[in-house]
Design a protein around this motif. Sequence first.
Motif, PDB file in Angstrom:
ATOM      1  N   VAL A  70      72.353  49.195   3.870  1.00 47.74           N
ATOM      2  CA  VAL A  70      71.866  50.411   3.506  1.00 47.74           C
ATOM      3  C   VAL A  70      72.722  51.569   2.457  1.00 47.74           C
ATOM      4  O   VAL A  70      73.922  51.575   3.058  1.00 47.74           O
ATOM      5  CB  VAL A  70      71.264  51.100   4.693  1.00 47.74           C
ATOM      6  N   GLU A  72      72.736  55.149   1.211  1.00 46.84           N
ATOM      7  CA  GLU A  72      72.549  56.410   1.205  1.00 46.84           C
ATOM      8  C   GLU A  72      72.877  57.193   0.090  1.00 46.84           C
ATOM      9  O   GLU A  72      74.144  57.165  -0.323  1.00 46.84           O
ATOM     10  CB  GLU A  72      72.867  57.240   2.456  1.00 46.84           C
ATOM     11  N   GLY A  74      70.944  60.162  -1.343  1.00 43.05           N
ATOM     12  CA  GLY A  74      70.099  61.323  -1.626  1.00 43.05           C
ATOM     13  C   GLY A  74      71.221  62.274  -2.004  1.00 43.05           C
ATOM     14  O   GLY A  74      72.375  62.637  -1.613  1.00 43.05           O
ATOM     15  N   LEU A 101      68.967  48.072   0.737  1.00 45.16           N
ATOM     16  CA  LEU A 101      68.158  48.994   0.903  1.00 45.16           C
ATOM     17  C   LEU A 101      68.466  50.342   0.408  1.00 45.16           C
ATOM     18  O   LEU A 101      69.440  50.803   1.082  1.00 45.16           O
ATOM     19  CB  LEU A 101      67.648  49.010   2.431  1.00 45.16           C
ATOM     20  N   SER A 103      68.336  54.312  -0.009  1.00 49.44           N
ATOM     21  CA  SER A 103      67.506  55.515   0.228  1.00 49.44           C
ATOM     22  C   SER A 103      67.870  56.718  -0.176  1.00 49.44           C
ATOM     23  O   SER A 103      69.181  57.064  -0.370  1.00 49.44           O
ATOM     24  CB  SER A 103      67.840  55.659   1.918  1.00 49.44           C
ATOM     25  N   TYR A 104      66.828  57.749  -0.814  1.00 51.47           N
ATOM     26  CA  TYR A 104      67.371  58.901  -1.581  1.00 51.47           C
ATOM     27  C   TYR A 104      66.745  60.105  -0.675  1.00 51.47           C
ATOM     28  O   TYR A 104      67.017  61.046  -1.129  1.00 51.47           O
ATOM     29  CB  TYR A 104      66.554  58.709  -2.899  1.00 51.47           C
ATOM     30  N   SER A 106      66.513  60.610   3.951  1.00 47.26           N
ATOM     31  CA  SER A 106      67.069  60.462   5.270  1.00 47.26           C
ATOM     32  C   SER A 106      66.764  58.790   5.564  1.00 47.26           C
ATOM     33  O   SER A 106      65.769  58.322   5.403  1.00 47.26           O
ATOM     34  CB  SER A 106      66.464  61.211   6.285  1.00 47.26           C
ATOM     35  N   SER A 107      67.939  58.134   5.732  1.00 48.15           N
ATOM     36  CA  SER A 107      67.710  56.938   6.114  1.00 48.15           C
ATOM     37  C   SER A 107      67.799  56.446   7.636  1.00 48.15           C
ATOM     38  O   SER A 107      67.889  55.390   7.971  1.00 48.15           O
ATOM     39  CB  SER A 107      69.121  56.180   5.322  1.00 48.15           C
ATOM     40  N   ALA A 110      65.238  54.192   8.323  1.00 50.98           N
ATOM     41  CA  ALA A 110      65.486  52.814   8.031  1.00 50.98           C
ATOM     42  C   ALA A 110      66.460  52.115   8.788  1.00 50.98           C
ATOM     43  O   ALA A 110      66.441  50.754   9.314  1.00 50.98           O
ATOM     44  CB  ALA A 110      65.945  52.847   6.502  1.00 50.98           C
TER      45      ALA A 110
END
Length: 298
Positions: A70, A72, A74, A101, A103-104, A106-107, A110
Amino acid sequence: MTTSARVTMRDVARASGVSQATVSFVLNETANQTIPDATRERVRRAAAELGYVPHSIARALREGASRIVVLEAGGLPRGNSLESFIAGLDAELALAGHSLLVSYGSSAAAIEAVSPRAVIDLPAVYASPDREVADGGWIDGMAAHTLTQIGHLAGRGHRKIAVAVPAGPDPLFALMAGHVRSAAQELRLPPPETVLVDDRPDQLRALLDAGITAVAGLHDDAALGVLAALSDLGLRAPDDLAVIGFDDTPQGALWRPRLTSVRIDARAYGRRTARQVLGLPVGDATPAPAQVIVRDSA
């Protein structure tokens, strides 16, 4: 039990009596730097005595059951560098049989759902109390990249420089503006003035009247805003003001005059980060130094 704060590059610079840029050059063994051997030894000794450990951008949260990583992202500007970093990260993870994966927001959901192999938290670097971004990811070497940008202007004789920043508070842009000031200090230039990018060209006129000869945009959009303000004033770069951007976006090359900008080898940073996260040798995933793409505006 007490815990002590992590030793930062700023602490090493203070202890050895040199700038943070010099500490970075020494500890990262940057080539083509004319730093005396005695200074290099003083920096290394201070780092060793203080117990300095470089900050890592990639933080493995768990050894999850899945083969997913993941990212992050954002709050970071979705420009050329971030896109290239993601492309390099994704390609390298795929070679190792992993998926990415991004995420822009909150992850947390996920992470809970996929139990990832690791989480790469880019915004956390900017939230770090010491604001240090010495290693890892697409922001690796941000201070050095900025030094390349300001050095291009200084190398063409510009002494009075301003930095163009977007209107409104933003911790990332505040950090980047700080790097511009540090770069100017390293190059023995006066502290840069600040110009907000908005629809009023009067601020730019005031800077021109004060003798500013060049503006460095924190990103290409900021630099393009300066070029637009110049046009509103009936002026043109580089004759009336040199303008340089950062991130080398396609829009900058399409503008007239074409925008000079700084290109970062962000794809290689992504490849390197993937290998670091997976515990693989970095090998040939070594980013090239930041490069000034010289066009018409500076």
